[in-house]
Every structure is written in C-alpha cells, then in structure tokens.
Design an enzyme around this catalytic site. Sequence first.
Site, PDB file in Angstrom:
ATOM      1  CB  CYS A  75      -0.966  -0.020   1.190  1.00  9.38           C
ATOM      2  SG  CYS A  75      -0.152   0.035   2.811  1.00  9.38           S
ATOM      3  CG  ASN A  99       4.423  -1.772   5.176  1.00  7.58           C
ATOM      4  OD1 ASN A  99       5.562  -2.088   5.527  1.00  7.58           O
ATOM      5  ND2 ASN A  99       3.460  -2.665   5.126  1.00  7.58           N
ATOM      6  CB  CYS A 127      -3.672   1.527   7.255  1.00  7.33           C
ATOM      7  SG  CYS A 127      -3.399   2.965   8.311  1.00  7.33           S
ATOM      8  NE  ARG A 128      -4.444   1.570   1.882  1.00  6.64           N
ATOM      9  CZ  ARG A 128      -4.217   2.310   0.801  1.00  6.64           C
ATOM     10  NH1 ARG A 128      -5.053   2.226  -0.214  1.00  6.64           N
ATOM     11  NH2 ARG A 128      -3.179   3.115   0.740  1.00  6.64           N
ATOM     12  CB  SER A 129       0.303  -3.454   2.734  1.00  2.00           C
ATOM     13  OG  SER A 129       1.159  -2.578   3.400  1.00  2.00           O
ATOM     14  CG  ASP A 156      -5.234   5.723   2.761  1.00  2.00           C
ATOM     15  OD1 ASP A 156      -5.250   5.286   3.930  1.00  2.00           O
ATOM     16  OD2 ASP A 156      -4.357   6.490   2.321  1.00  2.00           O
TER      17      ASP A 156
HETATM   18  P1  4NP Z   1      -1.742   2.799   4.238  1.00  2.00           P
HETATM   19  O1  4NP Z   1      -2.359   4.145   4.862  1.00  2.00           O
HETATM   20  O2  4NP Z   1      -1.221   3.172   2.877  1.00  2.00           O
HETATM   21  O3  4NP Z   1      -2.908   1.874   4.175  1.00  2.00           O
HETATM   22  O4  4NP Z   1      -0.651   2.363   5.201  1.00  2.00           O
HETATM   23  C1  4NP Z   1      -1.663   5.347   4.972  1.00  2.00           C
HETATM   24  C2  4NP Z   1      -0.810   5.528   6.041  1.00  2.00           C
HETATM   25  C3  4NP Z   1      -0.143   6.738   6.173  1.00  2.00           C
HETATM   26  C4  4NP Z   1      -0.334   7.735   5.249  1.00  2.00           C
HETATM   27  C5  4NP Z   1      -1.183   7.546   4.166  1.00  2.00           C
HETATM   28  C6  4NP Z   1      -1.852   6.332   4.032  1.00  2.00           C
HETATM   29  N1  4NP Z   1       0.330   8.998   5.385  1.00  2.00           N
HETATM   30  O5  4NP Z   1       0.081   9.897   4.593  1.00  2.00           O
HETATM   31  O6  4NP Z   1       1.156   9.138   6.311  1.00  2.00           O
END
Ligand code: 4NP
Length: 174
Positions: free
Chosen positions: A13, A16, A18-20, A136
């Site tokens: 994602c 790294n 939340c989703r992945s 997201d």
């Molecule tokens: P992820 O979510 O891609 O599912 O891990 C996010 C985590 C952090 C951020 C964006 C999306 N950020 O902008 O810090």
Amino acid sequence: MSSKTPYKVLCVCLGNICRSPTAEVVLRHFCDEHQLNMMIDSAGTSNYHPGKAPDERSQKHALKRGYDLSALRARQLKPQDFIEFDLILAMDHENLFNIQALSQKAHAEYGTSQIRAKIALMSEYDQTYLKQALPDPYYGGVEGFERVLDQCESSSLAWVTIFKQQFKQQIDAK
Ligand code: 4NP
C-alpha cells in the site's frame, strides 16, 4: 512451487501501516488454514513510516477479529523485491501504478531475466470487490478500518482459490 520452496507474496500500500499489514496477516491466516506453503510480507510505496508498527486503529480493529499485527514493522518497496517475490499485490490503483513504475527500475537494474514478480490488485479475483480499490482508511473513521478487514478477508479467500488451482496445475504438470 515445490513442497519446500514457499510461494512468496508481497502486499503493498502507500504507508505500510494500515492496509498492507492487515492484508499480510489476513492472507497468511487463510493460506495457513488451507495449508498452503507461502511466505507473505508487506511494504509501502512511500517511505513515510520506516520501522513503525501498524497504525493503532488498524491493530485494534484487526485484533477484534483475532488478527495480531503488533510484530510488523513498516518498510519501503525496493527494486530487489521484484526478484525475490513471486507476486506483488497492490491495495489500490495508485499503488499499482507506483509498483509498475518501480518494476521498470528493477528491470533496468537487474535485467528482465531476473524479475520474478507478477503484479496484481489485491481484489483481482474477488467477485465481491472485483478490481476495486481497498480504500485508504488513514484519514477517515472507524468504518474505513472495518472495510479494510472485510475486503482483506474476501480478497484473501479469492486468492486462496487461485493459489490452489495454480499449485495443483504445477503438481499435475510434473
Ligand atoms: P496505508 O495508509 O497506505 O494503508 O498504510 C496510509 C498511512 C499513512 C499515510 C497515508 C496512508 N500517510 O500519509 O502518512
């Protein structure tokens, strides 16, 4: 895939956190349940959170369904991943675009004959969320974290069906 060599899957994602990491643990759970010989990891296209544990909200919602994310630590996707992994799964279409862009770099760096990784969406074969993004949840509310878990469970089950077909074909071909 031989019985000794695991099939290696990398869930990717943006951050790294939340989703992945959720996809990694949920996919591992269903592969283990179906006794598939897999190695599953996760990474982010960004380097926003290197070495960080998954987001507290992701951890909390996952644990309510029995998935423990606490030991995972974030890392960035790197060209070497394209020679080490058999399959790289993008959580959304922007991730897919960025993974494909980095794959070009891997081809240039290592040579095309060295590249193993196929690239697909997490939802590639999931009839419920077919080719849809895993939204997201980072800037949203609790529903977003539950949605990530719902989609990860649904898409992981779809991948288990695909892996079983793929491994059976390989065994039958021997
Ligand atoms: P992820 O979510 O891609 O599912 O891990 C996010 C985590 C952090 C951020 C964006 C999306 N950020 O902008 O810090």
